[in-house]
Write a protein that holds these residues in place. Structure first.
Motif, short mmCIF file in Angstrom:
data_model
loop_
_atom_site.label_atom_id
_atom_site.label_comp_id
_atom_site.label_asym_id
_atom_site.label_seq_id
_atom_site.Cartn_x
_atom_site.Cartn_y
_atom_site.Cartn_z
N PRO A 103 0.82 -1.23 0.00
CA PRO A 103 0.00 0.00 0.00
C PRO A 103 0.84 1.27 0.00
O PRO A 103 0.50 2.24 -0.68
CB PRO A 103 -0.81 -0.13 1.30
CG PRO A 103 -0.87 -1.58 1.57
CD PRO A 103 0.45 -2.12 1.12
N VAL A 104 1.94 1.26 0.76
CA VAL A 104 2.82 2.43 0.79
C VAL A 104 3.45 2.66 -0.58
O VAL A 104 3.51 3.79 -1.09
CB VAL A 104 3.91 2.26 1.87
CG1 VAL A 104 4.89 3.43 1.82
CG2 VAL A 104 3.28 2.15 3.25
N ALA A 105 3.92 1.58 -1.20
CA ALA A 105 4.53 1.69 -2.53
C ALA A 105 3.52 2.19 -3.55
O ALA A 105 3.85 3.01 -4.43
CB ALA A 105 5.09 0.34 -2.97
N MET A 106 2.28 1.73 -3.46
CA MET A 106 1.24 2.18 -4.39
C MET A 106 0.92 3.65 -4.19
O MET A 106 0.69 4.38 -5.16
CB MET A 106 -0.02 1.32 -4.20
CG MET A 106 0.14 -0.12 -4.67
SD MET A 106 -1.34 -1.11 -4.38
CE MET A 106 -2.48 -0.32 -5.52
N ILE A 107 0.92 4.09 -2.94
CA ILE A 107 0.67 5.51 -2.67
C ILE A 107 1.79 6.37 -3.25
O ILE A 107 1.54 7.40 -3.89
CB ILE A 107 0.54 5.75 -1.16
CG1 ILE A 107 -0.77 5.13 -0.64
CG2 ILE A 107 0.57 7.25 -0.83
CD1 ILE A 107 -0.90 5.15 0.86
N SER A 136 14.35 9.98 -7.32
CA SER A 136 14.60 9.09 -8.45
C SER A 136 14.30 7.65 -8.06
O SER A 136 13.78 6.86 -8.88
CB SER A 136 16.05 9.24 -8.93
OG SER A 136 16.27 8.49 -10.10
N GLY A 137 14.61 7.28 -6.82
CA GLY A 137 14.34 5.93 -6.35
C GLY A 137 12.86 5.61 -6.32
O GLY A 137 12.45 4.47 -6.58
N ILE A 138 12.01 6.60 -6.01
CA ILE A 138 10.56 6.39 -5.99
C ILE A 138 10.06 6.01 -7.38
O ILE A 138 9.21 5.13 -7.53
CB ILE A 138 9.85 7.65 -5.48
CG1 ILE A 138 10.05 7.81 -3.97
CG2 ILE A 138 8.36 7.61 -5.81
CD1 ILE A 138 9.51 9.09 -3.40
N VAL A 139 10.60 6.66 -8.41
CA VAL A 139 10.19 6.35 -9.79
C VAL A 139 10.55 4.91 -10.13
O VAL A 139 9.80 4.20 -10.81
CB VAL A 139 10.86 7.32 -10.78
CG1 VAL A 139 10.50 6.96 -12.21
CG2 VAL A 139 10.43 8.76 -10.47
N VAL A 140 11.70 4.45 -9.65
CA VAL A 140 12.19 3.11 -9.95
C VAL A 140 11.47 2.05 -9.13
O VAL A 140 11.18 0.95 -9.62
CB VAL A 140 13.71 3.03 -9.70
CG1 VAL A 140 14.22 1.59 -9.77
CG2 VAL A 140 14.46 3.91 -10.69
N LEU A 141 11.15 2.36 -7.88
CA LEU A 141 10.78 1.35 -6.90
C LEU A 141 9.57 0.51 -7.28
O LEU A 141 9.65 -0.73 -7.31
CB LEU A 141 10.53 2.02 -5.54
CG LEU A 141 10.01 1.11 -4.42
CD1 LEU A 141 11.03 0.02 -4.10
CD2 LEU A 141 9.68 1.92 -3.17
N PHE A 142 8.42 1.13 -7.54
CA PHE A 142 7.19 0.36 -7.66
C PHE A 142 7.18 -0.61 -8.84
O PHE A 142 6.89 -1.80 -8.65
CB PHE A 142 5.98 1.30 -7.73
CG PHE A 142 4.67 0.56 -7.73
CD1 PHE A 142 4.20 -0.05 -6.58
CD2 PHE A 142 3.91 0.45 -8.89
CE1 PHE A 142 3.00 -0.75 -6.58
CE2 PHE A 142 2.72 -0.24 -8.90
CZ PHE A 142 2.26 -0.83 -7.74
N PRO A 143 7.48 -0.17 -10.07
CA PRO A 143 7.47 -1.16 -11.17
C PRO A 143 8.51 -2.25 -10.98
O PRO A 143 8.25 -3.41 -11.31
CB PRO A 143 7.79 -0.31 -12.41
CG PRO A 143 8.36 0.96 -11.90
CD PRO A 143 7.77 1.19 -10.55
#
Length: 244
Positions: A83-87, A115-122
């Motif tokens: 859920p945190v990653a999706m948010i 930049s890490g947030i952009v990479v993290l979820f996918p």
């Protein structure tokens, strides 16, 4: 493909002052009187952006790999992390930028986070899928010989997830550059991300197009290199390695 898309965009805009074609960029970077100085400035900004993208890519991929392993080992971790990653994925990074900047300042830490947030979820979703697609029979073999869930993860799941891991890497390479550009624009005031905004504000459209084309070509090159690395690694260590 990039060249044809470029020509199409210039044709659709039909405004020579704003839309610059290949000839304009070539003059700015190669044939013009000040081309050497322009190349030096663009390369300086590009090196900053590549450094920032490397930081974001490393931070995002490491976080994704560690979290994916923890999710596979524990359903409780999954219900907390996803859920945190999706948010983080759903909320526009522009909206998060002031909070991130307030917490981490304007330095490398902010670049790593944004930049890490952009990479993290996918990357996280892809790696988790790969880890869970490993053979249940191989799980049973490891456990029959006394292996733990952690042994199964490292000896079975991670090797089986190599294709998904490299798919995540391919997606994350251009994603990390995008994240770096956003971080430079909104936080650090350095690199191509800031240089494009600054040049656009001063109507230096040749510079804007040169910067955009250079970072686009570099993104495509890095994506291609990731594909080559994927082919090499999977040929040697993938599940079909050694098969004729």
């Amino acid at each position: 493909m990039v060249y044809l898309l470029w020509i199409l965009v210039v044709g659709l805009v039909d405004n020579p002052f704003v839309a610059k074609g290949p000839g304009d960029v070539a003059e700015y970077l190669i044939t013009g009187d000040d081309a050497a100085q322009h190349r030096s400035e663009v390369m300086e900004q590009l090196m900053v952006t590549l450094r920032d993208a490397a930081i974001g890519f490393t931070a995002g991929m490491l976080a994704a790999i560690l979290l994916a392993g923890a999710i596979v080992l524990s359903r409780g971790v999954e219900s907390t992390v996803m859920p945190v990653a999706m948010i983080l994925r759903a909320v526009p990074l522009i909206a998060l930028a002031p909070v991130i900047r307030l917490i981490f300042g304007r330095g490398i830490s902010t670049v790593a986070v944004m930049s890490g947030i952009v990479v993290l979820f996918p990357a996280l979703v892809g790696i988790v899928f790969g880890l869970r697609s490993s053979s249940k029979q191989m799980h049973d073999v490891v456990q029959v010989y006394g292996g733990s869930e952690r042994d199964v993860l490292f000896k079975v799941s991670f090797p089986s997830a190599l294709p998904s891991l490299f798919a995540a890497i391919r997606i994350s390479v251009p994603g990390a550059i995008t994240g770096a550009l956003i971080a430079e624009w909104l936080a650090t005031g350095k690199g191509i991300g800031y240089a494009v905004v600054s040049a656009a504000g001063q109507s230096k459209n040749n510079e804007v197009w040169a910067l955009v084309i250079v970072v686009t070509l570099v993104s495509l090159l890095l994506y291609t290199l990731a594909q080559v690395l994927e082919t090499f690694v999977l040929a040697r260590y993938g599940k079909d390695a050694g098969r004729a």
